[in-house]
Enzyme design. Structure first.
Site, PDB file in Angstrom:
ATOM      1  N   HIS A  74       0.192  -6.804  28.217  1.00  0.00           N
ATOM      2  CA  HIS A  74      -1.000  -6.217  27.595  1.00  0.00           C
ATOM      3  C   HIS A  74      -0.830  -4.697  27.649  1.00  0.00           C
ATOM      4  O   HIS A  74      -0.212  -4.177  28.584  1.00  0.00           O
ATOM      5  CB  HIS A  74      -2.205  -6.653  28.438  1.00  0.00           C
ATOM      6  CG  HIS A  74      -3.548  -6.345  27.859  1.00  0.00           C
ATOM      7  ND1 HIS A  74      -4.082  -5.073  27.865  1.00  0.00           N
ATOM      8  CD2 HIS A  74      -4.483  -7.133  27.277  1.00  0.00           C
ATOM      9  CE1 HIS A  74      -5.280  -5.100  27.320  1.00  0.00           C
ATOM     10  NE2 HIS A  74      -5.551  -6.332  26.946  1.00  0.00           N
ATOM     11  N   ASP A 120      -0.677  -8.545  37.004  1.00  0.00           N
ATOM     12  CA  ASP A 120      -1.853  -8.521  36.140  1.00  0.00           C
ATOM     13  C   ASP A 120      -2.452  -9.925  36.155  1.00  0.00           C
ATOM     14  O   ASP A 120      -1.910 -10.853  35.545  1.00  0.00           O
ATOM     15  CB  ASP A 120      -1.425  -8.102  34.724  1.00  0.00           C
ATOM     16  CG  ASP A 120      -2.577  -8.175  33.729  1.00  0.00           C
ATOM     17  OD1 ASP A 120      -3.685  -8.588  34.109  1.00  0.00           O
ATOM     18  OD2 ASP A 120      -2.355  -7.830  32.554  1.00  0.00           O
ATOM     19  N   GLN A 175      -5.587 -12.901  33.161  1.00  0.00           N
ATOM     20  CA  GLN A 175      -5.617 -14.201  32.470  1.00  0.00           C
ATOM     21  C   GLN A 175      -5.257 -15.364  33.385  1.00  0.00           C
ATOM     22  O   GLN A 175      -5.151 -16.499  32.918  1.00  0.00           O
ATOM     23  CB  GLN A 175      -4.653 -14.180  31.269  1.00  0.00           C
ATOM     24  CG  GLN A 175      -4.942 -13.105  30.238  1.00  0.00           C
ATOM     25  CD  GLN A 175      -6.245 -13.340  29.485  1.00  0.00           C
ATOM     26  OE1 GLN A 175      -6.761 -14.471  29.441  1.00  0.00           O
ATOM     27  NE2 GLN A 175      -6.806 -12.293  28.906  1.00  0.00           N
ATOM     28  N   LYS A 191     -14.058 -12.034  32.537  1.00  0.00           N
ATOM     29  CA  LYS A 191     -13.202 -13.093  32.008  1.00  0.00           C
ATOM     30  C   LYS A 191     -13.312 -14.371  32.839  1.00  0.00           C
ATOM     31  O   LYS A 191     -12.579 -15.327  32.636  1.00  0.00           O
ATOM     32  CB  LYS A 191     -11.746 -12.630  31.955  1.00  0.00           C
ATOM     33  CG  LYS A 191     -11.481 -11.543  30.895  1.00  0.00           C
ATOM     34  CD  LYS A 191     -10.000 -11.269  30.757  1.00  0.00           C
ATOM     35  CE  LYS A 191      -9.695  -9.955  30.078  1.00  0.00           C
ATOM     36  NZ  LYS A 191      -9.970  -9.937  28.652  1.00  0.00           N
ATOM     37  N   CYS A 200      -4.155  -6.565  22.011  1.00  0.00           N
ATOM     38  CA  CYS A 200      -3.700  -5.502  22.916  1.00  0.00           C
ATOM     39  C   CYS A 200      -2.300  -5.790  23.436  1.00  0.00           C
ATOM     40  O   CYS A 200      -1.961  -5.444  24.577  1.00  0.00           O
ATOM     41  CB  CYS A 200      -4.673  -5.299  24.074  1.00  0.00           C
ATOM     42  SG  CYS A 200      -6.275  -4.729  23.526  1.00  0.00           S
TER      43      CYS A 200
END
Lengths: 74, 389
Positions: B111, B188, B191, B214, B351
């Site tokens: 991202h 990261d 997700q 999220k 993104c």
């Protein structure tokens, strides 16, 4: 007649034919507006949906060019 | 029935398939935020009176709850606004140890938020930014990623789960090599943490960030995990407010910074969102993230089958979570027309524009699933899509 050219070169999530029309059409003051578009990235269905949602009728629709006219009130 | 907990979905009947962008909120989270402002609102770590003590207790409990959610130790969870802010924070504090001749290793599938902060850090300090190519299907290639790590690597920053291909990375494989070279690791988790059980100690990572919005929580709050030994060695980011223990006037200003995690939390925090985030974590733990992932994978597989029948080629491979995307020249157009039918999907580059460039440059249409989505919604998505394309 105002012309909106959405044949953008490099597209992004924020700068693409659909987003440009969504941002521009609500503010159109003129009775008629010409839209120049790339058929690869924008369909007739979308143009019809845009016209309907923002109070226009489609006056002309040809390859890569559409003319919207404001719907008569009442 | 999960869906009834989500007022926006229950009242509108929307087919909401844009969960990789943000998730809808259950009544429990909405009520928690309202409850905080109606019953507990006061600034934290300052007031002596009972209301302020209660608010402080809530805020500290939110940290403890978040630590438990990812199996972190006390003091290792810092609240930030979102994943992007967490990554940026670490990229700024690493300026203190970055030197010319060092390098940062990332993947092309990242991202923008896990690419640009590291690019900035490298440009500022003269370090080299090494970008690992992806596999042909666009997924992160662990082999290529670790091949770029060497004794001069300061940090390896990579995604746990992709917001485009849905691919779930082999974290331990990357961490093992990074630590052989004494490089730091940043994961990261935007997700992944909302969808799968994540144990930061088992993974062995040094930093990780994820966003509350999220994972059914409020917008404006996220978590930055930092391994205590590393966090303690690094300087603060923003200054003022809660990150201070003492500021004295001697021959000049003398400052003693607060202990972890407060050292990295300057100014008055978003306590209501922290309370809402706790409610979101409780909600997710009630179902269990393993079950949630199984549910999402089932929906993703059904979607892939439906798309295959339409002749649409999905980005990525078989190993994935609940994200399914396909490139199309009319991606934006398709998303608009699906929206007309109450089907919410994302169109564009998500993104992750370098990844899309690597895959040919076309934008993509993405459906991403969560706890409240149903197989019937997949049928609606495929059926409406068939009419459009």
């Amino acid at each position: 007649m105002r012309t909106i050219d959405v044949r953008v070169g490099a597209q992004s999530c924020f700068e693409n034919p659909v987003m440009i029309l969504l941002k521009t059409l609500p503010d159109v003051k003129e009775r008629e507006v010409e839209i120049l578009y790339d058929q690869e990235s924008l369909s007739e269905k979308t143009l019809r949906a845009m016209a309907r949602n923002f109070g226009f009728e489609i006056k002309e629709l040809e390859e890569g060019r559409a003319v919207f006219v404001k719907r008569e009130q009442g | 029935m999960v869906r009834e907990d989500f007022p926006l979905l229950a009242e509108t009947g929307l087919v909401y398939l844009d969960n990789a962008a943000t998730t809808q909120k259950p009544r429990q989270v909405i009520d928690a935020i309202k409850e905080y402002y109606e019953r507990y609102n006061a600034n934290v770590h300052r007031g002596i009176y009972p209301l302020a003590r209660k608010s402080t207790e809530i805020y500290e409990e939110a940290h403890t709850r978040s630590e438990r959610f990812i199996s972190a130790d006390p003091g290792e969870v810092v609240f930030v606004r979102n994943t992007t802010e967490g990554i940026n924070l670490v990229s700024y504090i690493l300026e203190a140890v970055a030197e010319e001749g060092m390098n940062v290793v990332v993947s092309l599938s990242e991202h923008h938020s896990n690419l640009l902060p590291w690019r900035r850090l490298c440009r500022k300090t003269g370090m080299e930014l090494r970008i690992a190519d992806v596999r042909v299907d666009g997924t992160l290639d662990e082999k290529k990623l670790v091949s770029l790590i060497d004794e001069n690597t300061l940090i390896v920053a990579f995604q746990h789960a992709s917001n485009v291909t849905g691919y779930i990375s082999d974290v331990r494989r990357v961490v093992k090599v990074a630590h052989q070279y004494e490089a730091l690791t940043f994961l990261d988790g935007a997700q992944s943490v909302p969808h799968i059980p994540v144990d930061v100690k088992r993974l062995g990572i040094d930093f990780m960030a994820f966003s509350g919005h999220k994972m059914l929580g409020p917008m404006g709050i996220g978590v930055l995990y930092g391994r205590k030994e590393v966090f303690e060695e690094l300087p603060p980011f923003l200054e003022g407010g809660d990150m201070i223990k003492e500021v004295r006037w001697r021959d000049g200003i003398e400052v003693v910074y607060n202990t972890l995690p407060w050292k990295y939390e300057a100014g008055t925090p978003d306590v209501a969102s922290a309370y809402g985030l706790m409610a979101a974590m409780d909600y997710l733990d009630k179902y269990g993230r393993e079950r949630i992932m199984e549910h999402e994978v089932r929906l993703a597989k059904k979607t892939m089958k439906g798309l295959e029948e339409l002749g649409v080629k999905v980005i990525g491979g078989e190993k994935r979570g609940g994200v399914v995307a396909f490139t199309h020249p009319r991606a934006f157009d398709i998303a608009l027309l699906l929206g007309e039918k109450n089907v919410c999907v994302r169109a564009g580059y998500h993104c992750a524009q370098p990844l899309h460039d690597r895959l040919g440059g076309l934008p993509s249409v993405r459906a991403s699933f969560y706890i409240y989505n149903t197989p019937e919604e997949v049928d609606i998505f495929i059926s409406e899509l068939e009419d459009i394309i």
